[in-house]
Design a protein around this motif. Structure first.
Motif, PDB file in Angstrom:
ATOM      1  N   PRO A 203       1.133 -17.072 -21.491  1.00 48.98           N
ATOM      2  CA  PRO A 203       2.481 -17.535 -21.364  1.00 48.98           C
ATOM      3  C   PRO A 203       3.048 -16.788 -20.141  1.00 48.98           C
ATOM      4  O   PRO A 203       3.677 -17.354 -19.383  1.00 48.98           O
ATOM      5  N   PHE A 204       2.703 -15.842 -19.916  1.00 52.99           N
ATOM      6  CA  PHE A 204       3.294 -14.856 -18.815  1.00 52.99           C
ATOM      7  C   PHE A 204       2.820 -15.345 -17.528  1.00 52.99           C
ATOM      8  O   PHE A 204       3.432 -15.490 -16.534  1.00 52.99           O
ATOM      9  N   LYS A 205       1.711 -15.675 -17.475  1.00 52.53           N
ATOM     10  CA  LYS A 205       0.761 -16.124 -16.458  1.00 52.53           C
ATOM     11  C   LYS A 205       1.183 -17.611 -16.019  1.00 52.53           C
ATOM     12  O   LYS A 205       1.273 -17.956 -14.745  1.00 52.53           O
ATOM     13  N   VAL A 206       1.715 -18.111 -16.871  1.00 50.28           N
ATOM     14  CA  VAL A 206       2.259 -19.628 -16.727  1.00 50.28           C
ATOM     15  C   VAL A 206       3.742 -19.258 -15.999  1.00 50.28           C
ATOM     16  O   VAL A 206       3.990 -20.140 -15.142  1.00 50.28           O
ATOM     17  N   ILE A 207       4.656 -18.776 -16.559  1.00 49.20           N
ATOM     18  CA  ILE A 207       5.892 -18.623 -16.441  1.00 49.20           C
ATOM     19  C   ILE A 207       6.157 -17.718 -15.026  1.00 49.20           C
ATOM     20  O   ILE A 207       7.130 -18.143 -14.163  1.00 49.20           O
ATOM     21  N   LEU A 208       5.734 -16.620 -15.025  1.00 51.81           N
ATOM     22  CA  LEU A 208       5.894 -15.774 -13.696  1.00 51.81           C
ATOM     23  C   LEU A 208       5.813 -16.448 -12.609  1.00 51.81           C
ATOM     24  O   LEU A 208       6.831 -16.065 -11.542  1.00 51.81           O
ATOM     25  N   PRO A 209       4.815 -17.286 -12.058  1.00 45.69           N
ATOM     26  CA  PRO A 209       4.771 -17.630 -10.624  1.00 45.69           C
ATOM     27  C   PRO A 209       5.980 -18.563 -10.523  1.00 45.69           C
ATOM     28  O   PRO A 209       6.479 -18.719  -9.274  1.00 45.69           O
ATOM     29  N   PHE A 210       6.685 -19.240 -11.084  1.00 50.67           N
ATOM     30  CA  PHE A 210       7.800 -19.949 -11.147  1.00 50.67           C
ATOM     31  C   PHE A 210       9.171 -19.062 -11.404  1.00 50.67           C
ATOM     32  O   PHE A 210      10.184 -19.790 -11.202  1.00 50.67           O
ATOM     33  N   SER A 211       9.054 -17.880 -11.490  1.00 49.26           N
ATOM     34  CA  SER A 211      10.237 -17.115 -11.655  1.00 49.26           C
ATOM     35  C   SER A 211      11.035 -16.954 -10.285  1.00 49.26           C
ATOM     36  O   SER A 211      10.426 -17.134  -9.294  1.00 49.26           O
ATOM     37  N   TYR A 212      12.443 -16.615 -10.201  1.00 47.62           N
ATOM     38  CA  TYR A 212      12.988 -16.748  -8.833  1.00 47.62           C
ATOM     39  C   TYR A 212      12.367 -15.842  -8.112  1.00 47.62           C
ATOM     40  O   TYR A 212      12.224 -16.019  -6.757  1.00 47.62           O
TER      41      TYR A 212
ATOM     42  N   LEU B 103      -2.246 -14.552  -2.222  1.00 48.12           N
ATOM     43  CA  LEU B 103      -3.074 -13.269  -2.690  1.00 48.12           C
ATOM     44  C   LEU B 103      -2.247 -12.779  -3.934  1.00 48.12           C
ATOM     45  O   LEU B 103      -2.652 -12.394  -5.189  1.00 48.12           O
ATOM     46  N   MET B 104      -1.032 -12.829  -4.164  1.00 50.86           N
ATOM     47  CA  MET B 104      -0.122 -12.241  -4.985  1.00 50.86           C
ATOM     48  C   MET B 104      -0.424 -12.985  -6.537  1.00 50.86           C
ATOM     49  O   MET B 104      -0.700 -12.305  -7.489  1.00 50.86           O
TER      50      MET B 104
ATOM     51  N   LEU C  60       9.360 -14.044  -7.974  1.00 53.66           N
ATOM     52  CA  LEU C  60       7.743 -14.508  -7.149  1.00 53.66           C
ATOM     53  C   LEU C  60       7.804 -15.816  -6.416  1.00 53.66           C
ATOM     54  O   LEU C  60       7.041 -15.884  -5.421  1.00 53.66           O
ATOM     55  N   CYS C  61       8.634 -16.694  -6.979  1.00 53.30           N
ATOM     56  CA  CYS C  61       8.651 -17.891  -6.270  1.00 53.30           C
ATOM     57  C   CYS C  61       9.258 -18.122  -4.941  1.00 53.30           C
ATOM     58  O   CYS C  61       8.886 -18.416  -3.921  1.00 53.30           O
ATOM     59  N   TYR C  62      10.663 -17.664  -4.909  1.00 53.64           N
ATOM     60  CA  TYR C  62      11.386 -17.742  -3.970  1.00 53.64           C
ATOM     61  C   TYR C  62      11.433 -16.594  -3.317  1.00 53.64           C
ATOM     62  O   TYR C  62      11.213 -16.322  -1.776  1.00 53.64           O
ATOM     63  N   GLN C  63      12.293 -15.393  -3.681  1.00 50.60           N
ATOM     64  CA  GLN C  63      12.438 -14.390  -2.928  1.00 50.60           C
ATOM     65  C   GLN C  63      11.106 -13.665  -2.345  1.00 50.60           C
ATOM     66  O   GLN C  63      11.197 -13.165  -1.359  1.00 50.60           O
ATOM     67  N   TYR C  64       9.871 -13.663  -3.164  1.00 49.56           N
ATOM     68  CA  TYR C  64       8.609 -12.926  -2.522  1.00 49.56           C
ATOM     69  C   TYR C  64       7.931 -14.241  -1.875  1.00 49.56           C
ATOM     70  O   TYR C  64       6.974 -13.905  -1.048  1.00 49.56           O
ATOM     71  N   GLY C  65       7.932 -15.411  -2.240  1.00 50.34           N
ATOM     72  CA  GLY C  65       6.632 -16.387  -2.111  1.00 50.34           C
ATOM     73  C   GLY C  65       7.243 -17.176  -0.670  1.00 50.34           C
ATOM     74  O   GLY C  65       6.669 -17.847   0.061  1.00 50.34           O
ATOM     75  N   VAL C  66       8.732 -17.201  -0.747  1.00 49.23           N
ATOM     76  CA  VAL C  66       9.335 -18.200   0.381  1.00 49.23           C
ATOM     77  C   VAL C  66       9.841 -17.350   1.694  1.00 49.23           C
ATOM     78  O   VAL C  66       9.521 -17.944   2.787  1.00 49.23           O
ATOM     79  N   THR C  67      10.690 -16.388   1.286  1.00 43.96           N
ATOM     80  CA  THR C  67      11.246 -15.711   2.232  1.00 43.96           C
ATOM     81  C   THR C  67      10.115 -14.728   3.012  1.00 43.96           C
ATOM     82  O   THR C  67       9.243 -14.115   2.087  1.00 43.96           O
TER      83      THR C  67
END
Length: 158
Positions: A81-90, A67-68, A92-99
């Motif tokens: 460019p932000f829409k491409v890069i942000l989902p792979f940032s630390y 959803l995020m 959004l990708c790990y801290q909020y997406g994985v944990t």
């Protein structure tokens, strides 16, 4: 997410959702934990139905992270460019997406607040509901929503 081993605080949320009654989750446990009960209530359905721990925990977090990212990619007016890069940032990708914590839901609620901000005076219920969701995600969300609400009131009065 497949290779992430949940930490003790992720397991604690699952145990609260599994072992506490609905009344305890809503009225008693938040006083000891310092967090709103929405995350436990979302985890309660798979936990109380006997879904295995990691599958239930990670599936709820995957839905929130999806959803995020969907809101970020398809509903915001950020530059491409932000829409491409942000989902792979630390964060959004790990801290909020994985944990498996309510942070992905908190970011999704913040995105909803931002998406509805421009039309807040014409459609106040959308903005108010977005802020309510933000309040229910975490203690940080409560403070952030409070600042948005204070800004809204000051702008209205001005």
């Amino acid at each position: 997410m497949c290779f992430h081993e949940p930490w003790f605080d992720e397991a604690q949320a699952w145990l609260i959702a599994r072992d506490c009654s609905w009344r305890e989750m809503i009225l008693e446990r938040p006083h000891y934990e310092g967090h709103p009960p929405l995350w436990w209530m979302m985890l309660a359905a798979p936990a109380k139905l006997g879904v295995p721990y990691e599958i239930g925990l990670k599936s709820i977090n995957l839905a929130c992270a999806t959803l995020m990212i969907w809101l970020l990619e398809f509903k915001t007016k950020l530059p491409e460019p932000f829409k491409v890069i942000l989902p792979f940032s630390y964060f959004l990708c790990y801290q909020y997406g994985v944990t498996s914590r309510p942070y992905a839901l908190m970011v999704a609620a913040m995105l909803l607040v931002a998406i509805n901000w421009k039309t807040r005076d014409e459609k106040p219920w959308r903005e108010a509901l977005s802020m309510m969701l933000l309040c229910l995600t975490s203690s940080y969300g409560l403070v952030i929503a409070g600042m948005f609400a204070a800004n809204w009131v000051v702008r209205f009065v001005w």
